[in-house]
Design a protein around this motif. Structure first.
Motif, short mmCIF file in Angstrom:
data_model
loop_
_atom_site.label_atom_id
_atom_site.label_comp_id
_atom_site.label_asym_id
_atom_site.label_seq_id
_atom_site.Cartn_x
_atom_site.Cartn_y
_atom_site.Cartn_z
N SER A 1 0.83 -1.19 0.00
CA SER A 1 0.00 0.00 0.00
C SER A 1 0.87 1.25 0.00
CB SER A 1 -0.89 -0.02 1.24
OG SER A 1 -1.59 1.15 1.37
N THR A 2 0.39 2.28 -0.64
CA THR A 2 1.09 3.56 -0.60
C THR A 2 0.28 4.59 0.17
OG1 THR A 2 0.08 4.19 -2.70
CG2 THR A 2 2.27 3.19 -2.79
N ILE A 3 -0.62 4.13 1.01
CA ILE A 3 -1.49 5.01 1.77
C ILE A 3 -0.69 5.73 2.85
CG2 ILE A 3 -3.48 5.06 3.31
CD1 ILE A 3 -4.43 2.53 1.80
N VAL A 4 -0.89 7.02 2.97
CA VAL A 4 -0.19 7.77 4.01
C VAL A 4 -1.13 8.25 5.10
CG1 VAL A 4 1.72 8.47 2.55
CG2 VAL A 4 -0.30 9.91 2.68
N GLN A 5 -2.41 8.12 4.90
CA GLN A 5 -3.38 8.52 5.91
C GLN A 5 -3.84 7.28 6.67
OE1 GLN A 5 -4.24 11.68 6.64
NE2 GLN A 5 -2.68 12.22 5.17
N PRO A 6 -4.27 7.43 7.91
CA PRO A 6 -4.78 6.29 8.66
C PRO A 6 -5.97 5.65 7.94
CG PRO A 6 -4.39 8.12 10.12
CD PRO A 6 -4.22 8.64 8.72
N VAL A 7 -6.02 4.33 8.00
CA VAL A 7 -7.06 3.57 7.32
C VAL A 7 -7.72 2.66 8.35
CG1 VAL A 7 -7.48 1.80 5.56
CG2 VAL A 7 -5.80 3.56 5.16
N GLU A 8 -9.01 2.45 8.22
CA GLU A 8 -9.69 1.49 9.07
C GLU A 8 -9.87 0.19 8.31
OE1 GLU A 8 -14.02 1.15 10.96
OE2 GLU A 8 -12.81 2.77 11.84
N TYR A 9 -9.28 -0.87 8.84
CA TYR A 9 -9.37 -2.20 8.24
C TYR A 9 -10.41 -3.01 8.98
CZ TYR A 9 -4.79 -1.43 6.01
OH TYR A 9 -3.76 -0.95 5.26
N THR A 10 -11.04 -3.95 8.28
CA THR A 10 -11.92 -4.93 8.88
C THR A 10 -11.33 -6.30 8.64
OG1 THR A 10 -13.85 -3.54 8.46
CG2 THR A 10 -14.26 -5.86 8.90
N PHE A 11 -11.03 -7.01 9.72
CA PHE A 11 -10.49 -8.36 9.63
C PHE A 11 -11.54 -9.34 10.12
CE2 PHE A 11 -6.66 -5.76 10.31
CZ PHE A 11 -5.95 -6.12 9.19
N GLU A 12 -11.60 -10.48 9.48
CA GLU A 12 -12.48 -11.55 9.93
C GLU A 12 -11.61 -12.68 10.45
OE1 GLU A 12 -16.75 -13.04 8.46
OE2 GLU A 12 -15.17 -13.16 6.98
N ILE A 13 -11.91 -13.14 11.65
CA ILE A 13 -11.17 -14.25 12.24
C ILE A 13 -12.09 -15.45 12.26
CG2 ILE A 13 -10.01 -15.09 14.29
CD1 ILE A 13 -9.49 -11.83 14.46
N ASP A 14 -11.69 -16.47 11.53
CA ASP A 14 -12.53 -17.64 11.34
C ASP A 14 -11.63 -18.84 11.07
OD1 ASP A 14 -14.51 -19.45 10.69
OD2 ASP A 14 -15.50 -18.16 9.24
N PRO A 15 -11.85 -19.96 11.75
CA PRO A 15 -11.00 -21.13 11.50
C PRO A 15 -11.29 -21.82 10.16
CG PRO A 15 -12.65 -21.63 13.17
CD PRO A 15 -12.77 -20.17 12.84
N SER A 16 -12.45 -21.54 9.54
CA SER A 16 -12.78 -22.21 8.26
C SER A 16 -12.05 -21.53 7.11
CB SER A 16 -14.29 -22.20 8.03
OG SER A 16 -14.73 -20.88 7.80
N GLN A 17 -11.89 -22.25 6.03
CA GLN A 17 -11.14 -21.77 4.87
C GLN A 17 -12.04 -21.10 3.83
OE1 GLN A 17 -7.70 -22.04 4.55
NE2 GLN A 17 -7.70 -22.79 6.65
N LYS A 18 -13.01 -20.31 4.28
CA LYS A 18 -13.92 -19.62 3.36
C LYS A 18 -13.23 -18.39 2.77
CE LYS A 18 -17.11 -19.02 6.44
NZ LYS A 18 -18.34 -18.65 7.14
N ASP A 19 -13.83 -17.86 1.69
CA ASP A 19 -13.34 -16.62 1.09
C ASP A 19 -13.73 -15.43 1.96
OD1 ASP A 19 -12.29 -17.93 -1.12
OD2 ASP A 19 -14.14 -17.74 -2.27
N ASN A 20 -13.07 -14.29 1.72
CA ASN A 20 -13.40 -13.07 2.45
C ASN A 20 -14.84 -12.65 2.19
OD1 ASN A 20 -10.77 -12.94 3.30
ND2 ASN A 20 -10.23 -11.14 2.10
N ALA A 21 -15.50 -12.18 3.22
CA ALA A 21 -16.83 -11.61 3.08
C ALA A 21 -16.68 -10.21 2.48
CB ALA A 21 -17.52 -11.54 4.43
N THR A 22 -17.75 -9.66 1.98
CA THR A 22 -17.72 -8.32 1.40
C THR A 22 -17.31 -7.29 2.46
OG1 THR A 22 -19.50 -8.96 -0.08
CG2 THR A 22 -19.10 -6.61 0.16
#
Length: 160
Positions: free
Chosen positions: A93-114
């Motif tokens: 990333s080349t972002i210089v401003q603070p960003v809010e990330y959303t992480f999902e913690i899940d033991p299953s091997q599913k794809d990322n949610a929207t």
């Protein structure tokens, strides 16, 4: 005319001299990444959690984050081995401003949610603590090795 002629003929040599021999302001120590700030954690049911994280990582060596979990705040912020966490490697990333990330913690091997920046494949237990560290790429030019260098710890949250 003769001044212009001098610079056009010898510009490469002048640049090599100025930048190659005149530059002594460099460092051999690794860059330290800024730690993220954990904002909230939500239990979504079925061992699935969502974490909101605020972070700023403008350096090109930024790679992602590492999640630590344990039975105490001290344990997650000061683990005995910094390699024992679970990684979430993001695109550079080349972002210089603070960003809010959303992480999902899940033991299953599913794809990322929207809307999820990254899925961390881990199992969390309610009542335990979590903390994160930023991952930076550390390259050793002498032996062509690379590894992750971690930031100082974030704040800790209790898993609901």
């Amino acid at each position: 005319m003769k001044i212009v002629s001098f610079f056009s003929r010898y510009s490469f040599a002048v640049l090599v001299f100025l930048f190659g021999f005149g530059c002594t302001n460099y460092s051999t120590t690794a860059s330290v990444q800024a730690p993220p700030t954990l904002i909230s954690i939500t239990n979504n049911g079925n061992s699935n959690f969502t974490i909101k994280v605020r972070a700023q990582n403008p350096e090109f060596i930024f790679q992602g984050y590492r999640l630590y979990s344990g039975i105490s705040e001290k344990e997650v912020q000061n683990p005995t081995d910094l390699n024992l966490g679970t990684d979430c490697v993001l695109a550079s990333s080349t972002i210089v401003q603070p960003v809010e990330y959303t992480f999902e913690i899940d033991p299953s091997q599913k794809d990322n949610a929207t809307g999820v920046s990254c899925r961390i494949f881990a199992t969390l237990t309610p009542g335990t603590y979590i903390a994160m560290r930023t991952l930076g790429l550390a390259v050793n030019l002498q032996n062509s090795n690379s590894s992750f260098k971690v930031s100082p710890s974030s704040n800790a949250l209790i898993v609901p």
